[in-house]
Design an enzyme around this catalytic site. Structure first.
Site, PDB file in Angstrom:
ATOM      1  N   ASP A  72       0.814  -1.210   0.000  1.00  0.00           N
ATOM      2  CA  ASP A  72       0.000   0.000   0.000  1.00  0.00           C
ATOM      3  C   ASP A  72       0.853   1.267   0.000  1.00  0.00           C
ATOM      4  O   ASP A  72       2.019   1.264   0.393  1.00  0.00           O
ATOM      5  CB  ASP A  72      -0.909   0.034   1.234  1.00  0.00           C
ATOM      6  CG  ASP A  72      -1.976  -1.041   1.190  1.00  0.00           C
ATOM      7  OD1 ASP A  72      -2.191  -1.598   0.107  1.00  0.00           O
ATOM      8  OD2 ASP A  72      -2.589  -1.302   2.241  1.00  0.00           O
ATOM      9  N   LYS A  73       0.204   2.362  -0.363  1.00  0.00           N
ATOM     10  CA  LYS A  73       0.843   3.679  -0.320  1.00  0.00           C
ATOM     11  C   LYS A  73       0.963   4.184   1.108  1.00  0.00           C
ATOM     12  O   LYS A  73       1.984   4.752   1.501  1.00  0.00           O
ATOM     13  CB  LYS A  73       0.036   4.674  -1.162  1.00  0.00           C
ATOM     14  CG  LYS A  73       0.591   6.099  -1.148  1.00  0.00           C
ATOM     15  CD  LYS A  73      -0.223   7.017  -2.048  1.00  0.00           C
ATOM     16  CE  LYS A  73       0.359   8.419  -2.052  1.00  0.00           C
ATOM     17  NZ  LYS A  73      -0.391   9.325  -2.959  1.00  0.00           N
TER      18      LYS A  73
END
Length: 351
Positions: A72-73
């Site tokens: 994920d970011k």
């Protein structure tokens, strides 16, 4: 009842201060070969964004860069990637404020999707009162003992209209030129069906806490009631369930009560259908529920582990800051955000 506790109050902000994930490789590297293995720490970037930056600054083509999983970011993440060994000089001179190369190694093969054992997570919850800290502790003990349902997290589904787009593709009402996008949309739709099926199985497991008399009045056979009520685990298995060795292994049908004991001991786990071609289907009573979610899709199907057993490594309450911190390991393909929602008491929001 499966994780039906009253909501627990805490604040979780998924960012690099409160969320950390480190990939666990599937195998040891051989220290020799034509592939340079890089342990990367990235901050507030998705894996594709990190690869884009690396490619632009080093001249390495994107398709030459291998990775085992998408991260994920939001958060601080560590993962391994592979690049051809010939780019060692470019890698050694690489610099970026959001990306740091922590280690280098060599291997004979390029990393591919799925080449990871699992992920180790650190989570910090904030605004936790002492009474809620005690409740978190109790739920984490249950999670360690009994495991959790392996729902897909919200990250799997992307934008809000993705499921509708996927449905239109399946019904022949929408054509998508980008094959990768079409594959992603259909995969999101498969995941939605899996989550809905899993929620129905959880509700059925909870239903069997009723008395024998009440269950008989609902039309359940005496033999099935006896089979289910003897099971120690709160998630109830049905005749014909497709089982797997845990955390991965060959598939086989549940055919005897002894297999329910093996599930309780974390040796095996039930699987759920990802609808599509070539996938193994359940039988008997398990199939009666599964077939409601078995849509004809233009993609290959699969089976996904239904129930996982997180390894809780460490946990502590920091009273003066009202923080609760804990670390845990999940098998590949499982979502830390699902565990956090279950902890919070939001299991019904997962499907």
């Amino acid at each position: 009842m499966i994780y039906s506790h009253a909501p627990i109050n805490f604040v979780f902000n998924k960012n690099s201060d409160n969320f950390f994930v480190e990939e666990i490789p599937l195998y040891r590297f051989e220290h020799t070969g034509n592939w340079l293995m890089l342990k990367i720490r990235k901050k507030d970037l998705t894996t594709p964004q990190m690869i884009d930056i690396l490619s632009k600054k080093t001249g390495i083509k994107r398709n030459e860069i291998g990775y085992a999983g998408l991260k994920d970011k939001d958060g601080l993440t560590i993962q391994w990637i592979s690049v051809p060994r010939i780019y060692r000089d470019e890698i050694n001179s690489f610099e970026d404020k959001k990306i740091k190369i922590l280690e280098q190694d060599l291997h004979r093969n390029k990393l591919k999707i799925g080449h990871l054992k699992g992920n180790k997570f650190f989570v910090r919850l904030k605004k936790v009162l002492p009474s809620d800290a005690k409740r978190i502790e109790r739920v984490l003990i249950d999670i360690k003992k009994l495991g959790i349902p392996n729902f897909f997290g919200y990250q799997r589904f992307g934008k809000e209209d993705n499921i509708q787009q996927a449905k239109e593709i399946i019904e022949g009402k929408r054509f998508v030129k980008n094959r990768r996008l079409e594959k992603f949309l259909i995969s999101a739709y498969q995941s939605k069906l899996f989550n809905e099926w899993l929620m129905e199985r959880i509700k059925l497991s909870n239903l069997f806490e009723l008395s024998d008399k009440e269950l008989l009045s609902l039309g359940y056979e005496k033999e099935l009631i006896k089979f289910i009520k003897k099971q120690k685990h709160p998630f109830k298995l049905l005749p014909g369930d497709v089982m797997s060795h845990y955390p991965m292994g060959r598939l086989f049908y549940l055919e005897n009560f002894e297999d329910t004991e093996r599930f309780y001991k974390k040796d095996i786990s039930p699987t759920g259908l990802m609808p599509g071609k070539k996938a193994m289907r359940a039988r008997d009573r398990a199939r009666e529920i599964e077939e409601k979610y078995d849509e004809l899709l233009p993609a290959n199907g699969d089976r996904r582990i239904t129930w996982i057993f997180p390894e809780i490594i460490d946990k502590k309450y920091i009273k003066d800051k009202a923080w609760y911190e804990f670390s845990f390991i999940l098998p590949k393909g499982s979502y830390a955000t699902v565990l956090i929602e279950i902890l919070k008491g939001n299991i019904n929001a997962l499907a």
